[in-house]
Scaffold this active site. Structure first.
Site, PDB file in Angstrom:
ATOM      1  N   ARG A  48      69.515 -45.042  12.561  1.00 23.04           N
ATOM      2  CA  ARG A  48      68.571 -43.918  12.428  1.00 23.04           C
ATOM      3  C   ARG A  48      69.234 -42.563  12.629  1.00 23.04           C
ATOM      4  O   ARG A  48      68.641 -41.536  12.343  1.00 23.04           O
ATOM      5  CB  ARG A  48      67.380 -44.099  13.375  1.00 23.04           C
ATOM      6  N   TYR A 102      56.223 -34.162  -9.482  1.00 18.59           N
ATOM      7  CA  TYR A 102      55.886 -35.571  -9.257  1.00 18.59           C
ATOM      8  C   TYR A 102      54.579 -35.683  -8.458  1.00 18.59           C
ATOM      9  O   TYR A 102      54.377 -34.941  -7.487  1.00 18.59           O
ATOM     10  CB  TYR A 102      57.048 -36.220  -8.493  1.00 18.59           C
ATOM     11  N   ASP A 174      63.828 -31.216  -7.543  1.00 18.35           N
ATOM     12  CA  ASP A 174      63.769 -32.664  -7.725  1.00 18.35           C
ATOM     13  C   ASP A 174      64.517 -32.947  -9.025  1.00 18.35           C
ATOM     14  O   ASP A 174      64.046 -32.634 -10.118  1.00 18.35           O
ATOM     15  CB  ASP A 174      62.301 -33.115  -7.805  1.00 18.35           C
ATOM     16  N   LYS A 199      65.242 -44.433  -9.030  1.00 21.01           N
ATOM     17  CA  LYS A 199      65.282 -44.274 -10.487  1.00 21.01           C
ATOM     18  C   LYS A 199      66.725 -44.434 -10.990  1.00 21.01           C
ATOM     19  O   LYS A 199      67.276 -45.494 -10.876  1.00 21.01           O
ATOM     20  CB  LYS A 199      64.647 -42.934 -10.871  1.00 21.01           C
TER      21      LYS A 199
END
Ligand SMILES: *Cc1c(COP(=O)(O)O)cnc(C)c1O
Length: 385
Positions: A48, A102, A174, A199
Site C-alpha cells: 500500500r 468518461y 485522461d 484498456k
C-alpha cells in the site's frame, strides 16, 4: 515527435525489468511479499506504500512511455483518477472539466464533490475559449479528455496547457483513448496524465488497473493521498500488466491501421449515415489530431442510416462482439446510449450529440477483411428481414 533516448518498443519490452539474478530467467520475477526486512530505516516496503519491487519496476516503464519522471499504479482507472483529483483539490477549490468525459469520472464529480465542498464547472465546447470563460480565482485544476468518448472530439492539448500555465492552474488529461503510443501530453505541457490501464495498457480484457503519470514532485503529492485511500494494484496483476505492456506498441499500431481501414470502409458505405474518426479528413479536427497525435487510435463511432436498427445490427454481428469496455485485441461494439452514457437523461445525451442509434466500435487486431465481412453479412441479414 518522441524525445526518448531509446525507442518506444524497446521501452515497452525492456524498461524497468527486474533482473533475475538467481536463475537468469527471461522475464521479471514476481515478488508477492507483503512484509520486507528493513534495509535501512528510510525504506519501508509495503504494497500500500506503492513501493514493492514489481510496482517500482513497472512505474519506471510507464513513466518512460509518457516521457515523464514518475508514475503510480492503481487498482483501477477510477482509483487513479479519484486519487489524483482528491490529491490536488481541497474544500473551497474549483475545477473546470470538459463536458465529454468518461461517465465514471462525471459520476465521481457529480456525486462526491459537493460533500467535500469542491466546486466544479463543465465546458460544453472543447474550444480553449470555453475553458477560459469558466476559470475562477479558486480554480485549481483543468481536466480534459481527448479523443473523447464516444464522439472522438479532439481538444487542443497545448492550448489548454498554455492557458492553464499562465494562471498557475494544474492540468490533467485522461489519455486512455489515445494510449501512450498515440499521444504523449506531457510533451505538450500537461502536468498529469491518467490512464485506465484496463484498456490499451492491458489490452487483453483481463486486467483492471489505472495509472497516474507526472513529475517526481506531483507524484509525491498524489502518493500522500494514495497511501491513505489505499487503491494500489496487487503485485500479481502488476506483473501481468508489465507482461502486457511489452506488446502495446505492436498491438496499438495494428489497431490504428485496422481502425483507419474500417473507418474508410464505413464512410464509403451507403448504409452508414455518419462516421466519427479523427483519422478521416472529414473529421472537423482532423488537422489538430494530426498535429498532436502519433496515430489516430483504435476507437471509432458510427450511425447507420434511418430505418436500420442499431440493436438489430449488433445482434447480427458474429465476429465482432457486442460488449462492454474497449481496447482489447478483440473487436467489440456497443450502444453508448444504453451503456456508457445510459445514466444520462435523453436531453443530456442530445446535448452531447449522442444519438440513440450511435454505435461505438473498439477495433481489434483481427484481419480487417474479416471485420468488414462480418459487417457486410450483418447489414445483408438485416435487409433480408
Ligand atoms: C474505462 C475508462 C476509465 C475508468 O477505468 P476503470 O479501469 O474502469 O476504472 C476512465 N477513463 C476512460 C476514458 C475509460 O475508458
Amino acid at each position: 515527435m518522441k524525445s526518448k533516448e531509446i525507442g518506444f518498443n524497446t521501452i515497452c519490452t525492456h524498461a524497468g525489468e527486474i533482473e533475475d539474478k538467481q536463475f537468469k530467467g527471461a522475464i521479471s520475477p514476481i515478488y508477492l511479499s507483503t512484509s520486507y526486512a528493513f534495509e535501512d530505516v528510510d525504506i519501508k516496503r509495503y504494497p500500500r506504500y506503492f513501493n514493492t519491487p514489481n510496482q517500482e519496476a513497472l512505474c519506471k516503464k510507464i513513466a518512460l512511455l509518457e516521457n515523464a519522471e514518475s508514475s503510480l499504479i492503481f487498482g483501477s482507472g477510477m482509483a487513479a483518477i479519484s486519487t489524483a483529483l482528491f490529491a490536488f483539490l481541497n474544500g473551497g477549490d474549483h475545477i473546470v472539466l470538459q463536458r465529454t468525459i468518461y461517465g465514471g469520472t462525471a459520476n465521481l464529480v457529480n456525486e462526491e464533490f459537493e460533500k467535500h465542498n469542491i466546486k466544479y464547472s463543465y465546458v460544453d465546447s472543447q474550444e480553449p475559449e470555453g475553458f477560459l470563460d469558466k476559470i475562477k480565482d479558486n480554480t485549481k485544476v483543468i481536466y480534459i479528455e481527448t479523443p473523447s468518448n464516444p464522439l472522438l472530439t479532439i481538444t487542443d492539448i497545448k492550448a489548454i496547457a498554455d492557458l492553464a500555465k499562465a494562471k498557475g492552474i494544474i492540468t490533467m488529461i485522461d489519455n486512455t483513448f489515445a494510449s501512450p503510443v498515440n499521444q504523449n501530453p506531457i510533451d505538450l505541457g500537461i502536468d498529469i496524465v491518467l490512464h485506465s490501464a484496463t484498456k490499451y495498457l492491458g489490452g487483453h480484457s483481463d486486467i483492471l488497473a489505472g495509472v497516474v503519470i507526472s513529475s517526481e514532485d506531483k507524484i509525491n503529492t498524489v502518493f500522500q493521498m494514495a497511501k491513505n485511500l489505499g487503491g494500489n494494484l496487487s503485485d500479481y496483476t502488476v506483473w501481468l500488466l508489465e507482461r502486457s505492456l511489452k506488446t502495446m506498441g505492436l498491438r496499438v499500431k495494428a489497431q490504428n491501421e485496422n481502425a483507419q481501414v474500417l473507418a474508410e470502409y464505413l464512410y464509403a458505405n451507403n448504409k452508414v449515415a455518419k462516421v466519427y474518426y479523427p483519422g478521416l479528413t472529414s473529421h472537423p479536427e482532423h488537422e489538430l489530431a494530426k498535429a498532436q497525435m502519433n496515430g489516430f487510435g483504435g476507437m471509432l463511432s458510427f450511425e447507420l442510416i434511418e430505418g436500420l436498427n442499431a440493436d438489430e445490427f449488433q445482434k447480427k454481428l458474429q465476429l465482432i462482439k457486442s460488449s462492454m469496455s474497449l481496447a482489447g485485441v478483440e473487436s467489440t461494439i456497443l450502444s453508448p446510449s444504453k451503456t456508457s452514457h445510459g445514466l444520462l437523461t435523453p436531453e443530456e445525451r442530445a446535448k452531447q450529440g449522442i444519438k440513440d442509434g450511435l454505435l461505438r466500435f473498439s477495433v481489434g487486431i483481427e484481419e480487417p477483411e474479416d471485420l468488414i465481412a462480418d459487417i457486410e453479412q450483418a447489414l445483408k441479414a438485416m435487409s433480408e428481414n
